[in-house]
Design an enzyme around this catalytic site. Structure first.
Site, PDB file in Angstrom:
ATOM      1  N   SER A 202       0.832  -1.196   0.000  1.00  0.00           N
ATOM      2  CA  SER A 202       0.000   0.000   0.000  1.00  0.00           C
ATOM      3  C   SER A 202       0.874   1.256   0.000  1.00  0.00           C
ATOM      4  O   SER A 202       1.653   1.458  -0.924  1.00  0.00           O
ATOM      5  CB  SER A 202      -0.956  -0.034   1.204  1.00  0.00           C
ATOM      6  OG  SER A 202      -1.889   1.017   1.136  1.00  0.00           O
ATOM      7  N   HIS A 318      -8.610   1.413  -0.481  1.00  0.00           N
ATOM      8  CA  HIS A 318      -8.491   0.634  -1.720  1.00  0.00           C
ATOM      9  C   HIS A 318      -9.853   0.132  -2.205  1.00  0.00           C
ATOM     10  O   HIS A 318      -9.977  -0.971  -2.721  1.00  0.00           O
ATOM     11  CB  HIS A 318      -7.509  -0.528  -1.537  1.00  0.00           C
ATOM     12  CG  HIS A 318      -6.150  -0.076  -1.125  1.00  0.00           C
ATOM     13  ND1 HIS A 318      -5.294   0.582  -1.978  1.00  0.00           N
ATOM     14  CD2 HIS A 318      -5.504  -0.153   0.068  1.00  0.00           C
ATOM     15  CE1 HIS A 318      -4.180   0.885  -1.331  1.00  0.00           C
ATOM     16  NE2 HIS A 318      -4.288   0.462  -0.101  1.00  0.00           N
TER      17      HIS A 318
END
Length: 423
Positions: A202, A318
């Site tokens: 991430s 996300h």
């Protein structure tokens, strides 16, 4: 007779539509074979060669029994085919070049794969063990100047409630991770020469891009700060979170997500529910609104998956909930200088190594915030670097040991080459 005039065209169609006409190899066009009014005869469509299409399109006085939409599509496809042929003749059939840098000249046991953690790895006290590193402390000082607050103090002393906020957590994790890498380089002066791959989970991907020489530190901190602020704002839209689930071959997680979203829509709520992370084989993270989360929690047995736990995060990262952050991250990335990488850096968005195109790097960074993190796919590529089960060194730089835990779940043999830089 030519088909280029309206009258002759009409006569031909009348002839073709005659119920008494028989064609060799065809059945009679009678009641059973007749088409509905206003539609061309099936075998007439098959008989058309479209050789005169250009004149039909370019000459408005020319009429033929061809559907206008079909003609437009045919002309568009013909143009594409002509362009492809032109490029083929000019450039030849060149195979796509593998974007990965080849490091076969370095013995596999000497190669180093850098792993950088993401949000969730933070803890109060991180950074204490890096105080003896001048390079690490210089990074904290520079980051504090850009961010306008004392980052090292926040990492070491907390409070935890502030450190856990997306706004502060993401810069803290990135800087601590890069400080750990700086300390590693001071400990092993020649290690950078052996670093072949870098991957970050991430927001950790930005750490990897800095380590790989793609981003400058200052630019990276500005991108992270904008990313964190934008994602924090998006997380305030609805009450949401993330959870870990385990799936088997018989699991119907996709079906459960479908019904969870349907439940949210029935209540007039934002239907956020989708797979946010592929962690490793059989384990995923789902980002969802509170309504969808409750549905997944209560329906685990029905759809044959295991609801492991909720994660301590403040939003469904996300997922589509983060759409408002995409443009802001892209704008910040456009201002950053992108340079040629000195190692293979992996994209969470594609699950593969970054190519050298600057636009693709900026685009992938922006798209990452709303798309699934493909960590499982990246780990499979890094695991397969072994030669006859001789593995490179896998070094996790940053807080926590989550990436090491996922590596051991991927391969216990690879995990034997795992190292952790304490922060």
């Amino acid at each position: 007779t030519s088909l280029s005039t309206p009258s002759s065209s009409a006569n031909i169609r009348t002839l073709f539509l005659s119920p008494h006409l028989r064609v060799r190899g065809r059945r009679p066009i009678g009641q059973e074979g007749a088409r509905k009014p206003g539609r061309p005869v099936e075998w007439l469509d098959e008989a058309c060669q479209y050789a005169d299409v250009p004149s039909v399109v370019l000459d408005p006085t020319t009429k033929l029994p061809y559907d206008e939409k079909d003609l437009s599509n045919l002309m568009e496809q013909s143009a594409k085919d002509a362009l492809k042929e032109s490029r083929r003749q000019r450039y030849g059939n060149k195979a796509k070049k593998d974007p990965k840098i080849n490091f076969d000249h370095i013995p596999i046991q000497n190669q180093v794969v850098l792993l950088f953690p993401g949000q969730g790895a933070q803890f109060v006290g991180m950074g204490k063990k890096l105080r003896d590193s001048k390079g690490a402390m210089a990074l904290f000082e520079r980051a504090s100047e850009i961010l306008k607050y004392d980052l090292l103090s926040l990492c070491v002393d907390g409070p935890k409630t502030k450190l856990d906020q997306t706004l502060y957590c993401q810069p803290a994790v990135v800087v601590t991770s890069l400080a750990a890498f700086e300390a590693l380089q001071e400990r092993e002066e020649d290690i950078l020469e052996n670093c072949t791959d870098a991957a970050g989970f991430s927001v950790g991907e930005i750490s990897a891009l800095v380590a790989g020489g793609v981003l400058q530190f200052d630019d990276a901190i500005r991108i992270v700060a904008e990313r964190a602020a934008a994602m924090h704002e998006c997380s305030q839209l609805i009450r949401s979170g993330m959870c870990t689930v385990k799936v088997l071959a018989a699991s119907r997680l996709d079906e459960a997500i479908h019904y969870a979203r349907e439940t949210a829509r029935e209540k007039g709520e934002m239907d956020v529910c989708e797979v946010a992370n592929h962690l490793y084989c059989g384990v995923k993270v789902v980002g969802a609104s509170e309504t969808c989360m409750k549905f997944l929690e209560e329906s685990a047995n029905t759809f044959k998956y295991t609801f492991v736990k909720r994660l301590a995060v403040s939003g469904a990262f996300h997922t589509r909930q983060m759409e408002g952050a995409v443009k802001r991250v892209m704008e910040a990335a456009k201002l950053a200088e992108i340079t040629q990488s000195n190692m293979n850096v992996y994209s969470n968005y594609t699950g593969t190594a970054y190519k050298s195109k600057k636009a693709e790097i900026r685009g992938a960074l922006a798209k990452q915030v709303t798309n699934t993190v493909k960590w499982e796919q990246i780990m499979q590529l890094l695991y397969r670097k072994h030669k006859d089960y001789v593995f490179p060194r896998y070094i996790e730089c940053g807080p926590g040991k989550q990436l090491g835990s996922m590596l051991v779940a991927t391969s216990k043999k690879a995990y034997k080459s795992y190292e952790k830089i304490e922060v």
